[in-house]
Scaffold this motif. Structure first.
Motif, short mmCIF file in Angstrom:
data_model
loop_
_atom_site.label_atom_id
_atom_site.label_comp_id
_atom_site.label_asym_id
_atom_site.label_seq_id
_atom_site.Cartn_x
_atom_site.Cartn_y
_atom_site.Cartn_z
N GLN A 101 0.83 -1.19 0.00
CA GLN A 101 0.00 0.00 0.00
C GLN A 101 0.88 1.25 0.00
N ILE A 102 0.45 2.24 -0.76
CA ILE A 102 1.13 3.53 -0.77
C ILE A 102 0.08 4.62 -0.60
N ARG A 103 0.51 5.76 -0.09
CA ARG A 103 -0.41 6.89 0.06
C ARG A 103 -0.31 7.74 -1.20
N VAL A 104 -1.45 8.03 -1.79
CA VAL A 104 -1.49 8.84 -3.00
C VAL A 104 -2.54 9.93 -2.84
N THR A 105 -2.40 10.97 -3.65
CA THR A 105 -3.40 12.03 -3.65
C THR A 105 -4.62 11.58 -4.42
N LYS A 106 -5.69 12.34 -4.32
CA LYS A 106 -6.91 12.00 -5.05
C LYS A 106 -6.67 12.02 -6.55
N GLU A 107 -5.88 12.98 -7.04
CA GLU A 107 -5.59 13.06 -8.48
C GLU A 107 -4.82 11.83 -8.94
N GLU A 108 -3.85 11.40 -8.13
CA GLU A 108 -3.08 10.20 -8.49
C GLU A 108 -3.97 8.96 -8.49
N LYS A 109 -4.85 8.88 -7.52
CA LYS A 109 -5.78 7.75 -7.45
C LYS A 109 -6.70 7.74 -8.66
N ASP A 110 -7.20 8.90 -9.05
CA ASP A 110 -8.06 9.00 -10.23
C ASP A 110 -7.30 8.59 -11.49
N PHE A 111 -6.02 9.03 -11.60
CA PHE A 111 -5.23 8.67 -12.77
C PHE A 111 -4.98 7.17 -12.82
N ILE A 112 -4.68 6.56 -11.69
CA ILE A 112 -4.45 5.11 -11.65
C ILE A 112 -5.72 4.37 -12.06
N ALA A 113 -6.87 4.82 -11.57
CA ALA A 113 -8.14 4.19 -11.94
C ALA A 113 -8.39 4.34 -13.44
N TYR A 114 -8.09 5.54 -13.99
CA TYR A 114 -8.27 5.77 -15.42
C TYR A 114 -7.33 4.87 -16.24
N ALA A 115 -6.07 4.75 -15.80
CA ALA A 115 -5.09 3.94 -16.52
C ALA A 115 -5.50 2.47 -16.51
N ARG A 116 -6.00 1.98 -15.40
CA ARG A 116 -6.45 0.58 -15.32
C ARG A 116 -7.68 0.36 -16.20
N GLU A 117 -8.58 1.32 -16.16
CA GLU A 117 -9.82 1.21 -16.93
C GLU A 117 -9.55 1.18 -18.43
N HIS A 118 -8.57 1.98 -18.87
CA HIS A 118 -8.27 2.08 -20.30
C HIS A 118 -7.06 1.23 -20.70
N LYS A 119 -6.57 0.40 -19.77
CA LYS A 119 -5.47 -0.54 -20.03
C LYS A 119 -4.25 0.16 -20.63
N LEU A 120 -3.84 1.27 -20.00
CA LEU A 120 -2.65 1.99 -20.46
C LEU A 120 -1.41 1.19 -20.12
N ASN A 121 -0.47 1.12 -21.09
CA ASN A 121 0.77 0.40 -20.90
C ASN A 121 1.83 1.40 -20.43
N TYR A 122 2.21 1.29 -19.17
CA TYR A 122 3.16 2.23 -18.57
C TYR A 122 4.52 2.17 -19.27
N SER A 123 4.99 0.98 -19.61
CA SER A 123 6.28 0.83 -20.27
C SER A 123 6.30 1.53 -21.62
N ALA A 124 5.23 1.40 -22.38
CA ALA A 124 5.15 2.05 -23.69
C ALA A 124 5.10 3.56 -23.55
N LEU A 125 4.42 4.07 -22.51
CA LEU A 125 4.35 5.52 -22.29
C LEU A 125 5.73 6.07 -21.92
N MET A 126 6.50 5.33 -21.15
CA MET A 126 7.83 5.79 -20.73
C MET A 126 8.82 5.80 -21.89
N GLN A 127 8.58 5.02 -22.93
CA GLN A 127 9.46 4.96 -24.11
C GLN A 127 9.33 6.23 -24.94
N MET A 128 8.19 6.91 -24.85
CA MET A 128 7.93 8.09 -25.69
C MET A 128 8.77 9.26 -25.34
#
Length: 95
Positions: free
Chosen positions: A68-95
């Motif tokens: 468990q980590i402590r995150v802000t509401k914005e970070e929590k919303d972003f994580i939920a959005y990324a999971r919902e839309h199946k964002l690939n973190y590795s591919a985003l970091m390559q850009m």
């Protein structure tokens, strides 16, 4: 006369006739009945020199603790959005 194993709403288990099962009772397997009732620990297992199978020290926790980590509401919303839309973190970091 067929017997079935049932679990009532309070979690108690019984062996009953099939026609005596009430609607609020759930039919369970024999293995689950033996485990919940505790009868499986009394079964004799031959060929193990008196000790039960897999006797010995075990890890205290079969599953690791949740990370468990402590995150802000914005970070929590972003994580939920990324999971919902199946964002690939590795591919985003390559850009």
């Amino acid at each position: 006369m067929d017997y079935v194993f049932v679990k009532d709403s309070e979690g108690y288990v019984f062996k009953k006739l099939e026609n005596e099962v009430y609607p609020d009772e759930k039919v369970i397997s024999k293995k689950e009945y033996m485990k919940i009732s505790g009868l499986s620990s009394y079964e004799k297992k031959f060929g193990h020199g008196g000790a039960r199978e897999n006797a010995g020290r075990k890890q205290k926790f079969a599953l690791p603790l949740k990370f468990q980590i402590r995150v802000t509401k914005e970070e929590k919303d972003f994580i939920a959005y990324a999971r919902e839309h199946k964002l690939n973190y590795s591919a985003l970091m390559q850009m």
